[in-house]
Every structure is written in structure tokens, then in C-alpha cells.
Design a protein around this motif. Structure first.
Motif, PDB file in Angstrom:
ATOM      1  N   ASP A 185       3.799  -2.368  -3.394  1.00  0.00           N
ATOM      2  CA  ASP A 185       3.120  -3.364  -2.547  1.00  0.00           C
ATOM      3  C   ASP A 185       2.006  -4.069  -3.304  1.00  0.00           C
ATOM      4  O   ASP A 185       1.812  -5.284  -3.186  1.00  0.00           O
ATOM      5  CB  ASP A 185       2.537  -2.692  -1.293  1.00  0.00           C
ATOM      6  N   GLN A 186       1.246  -3.294  -4.086  1.00  0.00           N
ATOM      7  CA  GLN A 186       0.157  -3.904  -4.872  1.00  0.00           C
ATOM      8  C   GLN A 186       0.715  -4.862  -5.912  1.00  0.00           C
ATOM      9  O   GLN A 186       0.159  -5.940  -6.145  1.00  0.00           O
ATOM     10  CB  GLN A 186      -0.665  -2.797  -5.581  1.00  0.00           C
ATOM     11  N   ASP A 224       2.044  -8.039  -4.169  1.00  0.00           N
ATOM     12  CA  ASP A 224       0.902  -8.834  -3.722  1.00  0.00           C
ATOM     13  C   ASP A 224       0.258  -9.572  -4.908  1.00  0.00           C
ATOM     14  O   ASP A 224      -0.062 -10.765  -4.814  1.00  0.00           O
ATOM     15  CB  ASP A 224      -0.111  -7.885  -3.072  1.00  0.00           C
ATOM     16  N   ASP A 230      -8.069  -7.999  -7.310  1.00  0.00           N
ATOM     17  CA  ASP A 230      -7.846  -7.205  -6.093  1.00  0.00           C
ATOM     18  C   ASP A 230      -8.553  -5.846  -6.149  1.00  0.00           C
ATOM     19  O   ASP A 230      -8.428  -5.048  -5.220  1.00  0.00           O
ATOM     20  CB  ASP A 230      -6.344  -6.977  -5.878  1.00  0.00           C
TER      21      ASP A 230
END
Lengths: 304, 125
Positions: free
Chosen positions: A19-20, A23, A100
């Protein structure tokens, strides 16, 4: 191609989650690589020193470059010489992860050095003379980690990544193979390759991703799903599989036959009893392309 | 014969590939172009359109390119057929040439290659 595999390397080491990664890739087009990252990339300053300079610059309400120059780490001329150079894709991914808060600058530098060192790379952007290392890296990341995948798939994905770079764009990162029992398709083309290493390949996209994929592939701007957009999915798969067959014929004297590509939508794929289905997601900033490999279970022959 | 006067038949199951080829041909000055979406259609259109040159894909539904070449050359031994395909393997090439194809171009195609093929056979318009 090493640069496209850096994200997958971070995944395989459990440094980041899928997911990271997804993203970070989706934010790619909005990423501005910071001066401190550029200075580190061109080895004007080490990561540790860059973090120190960043702290001083923040305390003094100054910018990173002026502070580093005042502290004597490098000259203005040295920075000006490199600042407009083309930056590798992995640096944009790295900056996105730093933005992030997933990685620090020093950790990014550490992982890049480790990645290069593990794969005996001289430079992440230079790969033409490092084919054997690349084959091994693909084996390590994608094939050995999935024991049931036949080794010839390594050859297939090597060429697939090369063709994606050439015809769609280099700003992608492959995730890992995932076995599927059933897969619901949106807009999908598939093609059967017949011969000693039979394989049915599927290319599946949602509408938004298909429009951008077709626009990049054809070099025209598509705004609605029409017959040309659908044909571009078939065309890419057919072109890639054709080149794959040519390479097999030239390099290994293996002759395979292609069926014509077929377009399907809003249905599902279920592998036959003798086949296994694997999904390989390829993440671009505009969305994810899913390649599905329907492979005979007993295949184990190596082409490496 | 001048390129602007020649008749060209494009045989490819991909509407995108046909459009790209048609765009290239028009850019070079070809005015009479017909299209066929499978091997059987290629054979039928060859009979009615009588093209001066055919650009033909190999992997196609209904009848593949190598069989279409064989059918056309049985009736028209002087047919000028150029195979344009992504699968330029030894066996496909050999079969296409044995069946009567005059040349082979590996996809992806470039306009310069198509122009070169036409200019080696016809006069510039």
C-alpha cells in the motif's frame, strides 16, 4: 530496468508495504526531488551530513543549499553543475517515500547502496552490460520467491518490463506475483502462446487506466473507451508476445505459436484444473495494470 | 507506377494496426487503400480489389496470414505480399516466404521502413 525494480526490492525486504509503495508511485508526478536528495544522489554530501545541514538550515530559517555551501560541504558551482541533470526514476520514488515519512534520507541512501551492492551494480541506470545480474535479480525477486512459477517466466517478465519501458513509460514498479483462484476482469485482452512452454497471458485494466495506457501506447489522447482503446490492449499484448516468441526462436531454437489476441470485458477468469493463475500488478502513477499468467502446473523447465 | 496511383491492401485483425498503417500510407501519398480484418477477407478482397501490394499480418483469426499468402499466390503468382508481424520467428518467416511473401517487417512498424518498401517498388508521388 534496475530502477523499476527498486520499489519491488524494498517490498521484498519488508521495508515498505504494498500500500505504501502504490501510494508513493501514484504521487510520483507531483514529487519534487528536494535539493538535499539531489546533492546526496550526486555524492556532493553524505546522508548523515545532509541531515545535519537540514537541521541547521531549519534552525536558521535558511535553505539547504546555501547552508551546505556556507558550511563548506560543496560549492555553488558544483551544485549548479548537477542540479538540472536528469534524475533516475527511483529517486522520485524515494523522495515520495521520504515525503510520506516512510523513509529518512539516510535510510534511502542506505537501501540504494545495499540494493546496488547485493546485485553487483555499478550504477542503477546502467544495465546494458549487466544482463546476467539483471536475470539473477529478476529470478531472486519474482521466481525463487514463488517456487511454483516455472523459470522461463523470468525471461518473459524481463522482456515485459523492457517493452513497458519502451512503449508505455519507465515510471512503473512491479509488485509481486499473487496466486488467484478466480479473477474478475474489467477491460481485458488475452492471448494464448502454444508450444513447449504454453502460457495464456491476460492484460486487465479499469476504464481510467485503459484510457491512459492506450494514450501512451498509441501516442494520441483518448477520452472515452472505444474500439481503438480496446485494440491497443490487444495490440500491446500481441506485440510483446510476438517479440517473446522471436527471442525464444533466436536464442533457444524454441518455436512457439500464437493464437490471435481476444478482448473480453466484465467477466471472470477461472483457471482450468491443470493450470494455475498468477497476477502480477504493475503500478504506474496513473493506475495499476494487472498481468495474469495462466500456467500449466507441471512446468519446471529452465531457460536460464 | 507512381505511388499515388497504386492500390494497397492492408490485412490485419487489429483495427489500431490498420489505422496506423493507413496513416503512414496516406502520408507517403497512397490514395487507394482497402482493409481486411482476417485472412479470409484478405483473399476475397485481393480478388476484387486487385492490389499492387499487400501488407499482411500473420496471426489473424479465421485464416492466418501464411495460409492467406498461399491461397493468393496459388491464384496470383506475382502477388506482391509484404508480411508485417510481431512474430518474425524462423518457422513463421520460412513458411511465409515459402508460400510466396516477398518481404518481412518486424512490428512495431516505422513510417520510414514502409516508405522504403514502397520506394523500392514504385515511384515517389
Amino acid at each position: 530496468m534496475y530502477t523499476q525494480l527498486f520499489g519491488n526490492y524494498l517490498l521484498s525486504k519488508n521495508i515498505i508495504t504494498p500500500d505504501q509503495l502504490v501510494d508513493a508511485i501514484r504521487k510520483r508526478n507531483d514529487v519534487f526531488v528536494q535539493p538535499n536528495t539531489i546533492a546526496m544522489h550526486f555524492k556532493l554530501i553524505s546522508a548523515t551530513d545532509a541531515e545535519y545541514v537540514t537541521k541547521i538550515a531549519t534552525d536558521k530559517d535558511s535553505d539547504f543549499i546555501s547552508t551546505a555551501i556556507n558550511l563548506g560541504y560543496f560549492t555553488r558551482e558544483a551544485y549548479d553543475e548537477v542540479k538540472d541533470n536528469t534524475l533516475p526514476e527511483y529517486l522520485f520514488l524515494g523522495q515520495s517515500l521520504i515525503n510520506d515519512g516512510i523513509l529518512s534520507s539516510s535510510k534511502l541512501e542506505e537501501y540504494i547502496v545495499e540494493y546496488q551492492s547485493n546485485n553487483e551494480m555499478i550504477d542503477l541506470e546502467l544495465y546494458s552490460d549487466q544482463k546476467d545480474n539483471l536475470d539473477q535479480l529478476l529470478l531472486n525477486l519474482f521466481i525463487i520467491a514463488n517456487e511454483e512459477l516455472p523459470l522461463y517466466i523470468g525471461k518473459y517478465i524481463n522482456l515485459l518490463f523492457t517493452n513497458l519501458i519502451q512503449f508505455i513509460g519507465e515510471d512503473f514498479t512491479p509488485l509481486n506475483f499473487l496466486p488467484c483462484e478466480e479473477y474478475p476482469v474489467s477491460l481485458c485482452s488475452y492471448q494464448r502462446i502454444n508450444g513447449v512452454h504454453p502460457l495464456t497471458m491476460y492484460l486487465d485494466l479499469d476504464e481510467k487506466v485503459a484510457l491512459e495506457f492506450a494514450s501512451r501506447y498509441v501516442g494520441e489522447s483518448f477520452t472515452e473507451i472505444d474500439e481503438y482503446v480496446k485494440a491497443s490492449l490487444e495490440d500491446f499484448l500481441n506485440l510483446h508476445n510476438g517479440i517473446y516468441n522471436v527471442n525464444l526462436s533466436n536464442e533457444s531454437s524454441i518455436e512457439m505459436k500464437l493464437d490471435p489476441p481476444v478482448f473480453i470485458e466484465d467477466t471472470s477468469i477461472t483457471p482450468g484444473e491443470k493450470e494455475q493463475l498468477y497476477m502480477l500488478p504493475i503500478v504506474y502513477p496513473f493506475g495499476t495494470i494487472n498481468f495474469l499468467f495462466e500456467i500449466e502446473k507441471q512446468e519446471t523447465t529452465s531457460l536460464f | 507506377m507512381n505511388i499515388s496511383e497504386i492500390r494497397v491492401l492492408i490485412g490485419d485483425d487489429s483495427i489500431l494496426a490498420r489505422k496506423q498503417m493507413k496513416d503512414i500510407l496516406e502520408e507517403v501519398g497512397v490514395k487507394n487503400i482497402e482493409e481486411a480484418a482476417n485472412g479470409q477477407e484478405v483473399v476475397e478482397k485481393f480478388r476484387s480489389f486487385k492490389p499492387d501490394i499487400v501488407f499482411l499480418d500473420i496471426v489473424m483469426p479465421v485464416k492466418d496470414g501464411t495460409v492467406a499468402i498461399s491461397d493468393i499466390c496459388a491464384e496470383f503468382p506475382d502477388a506482391e505480399i509484404i508480411v508485417i508481424s510481431s512474430v518474425g520467428t524462423q518457422s513463421y518467416l520460412k513458411q511465409a516466404i515459402l508460400n510466396g511473401a516477398k518481404d518481412f517487417v518486424q512490428k512495431p512498424i516505422s513510417s520510414s521502413k514502409i516508405e522504403e518498401i514502397l520506394l523500392s517498388r514504385f515511384e515517389r508521388s
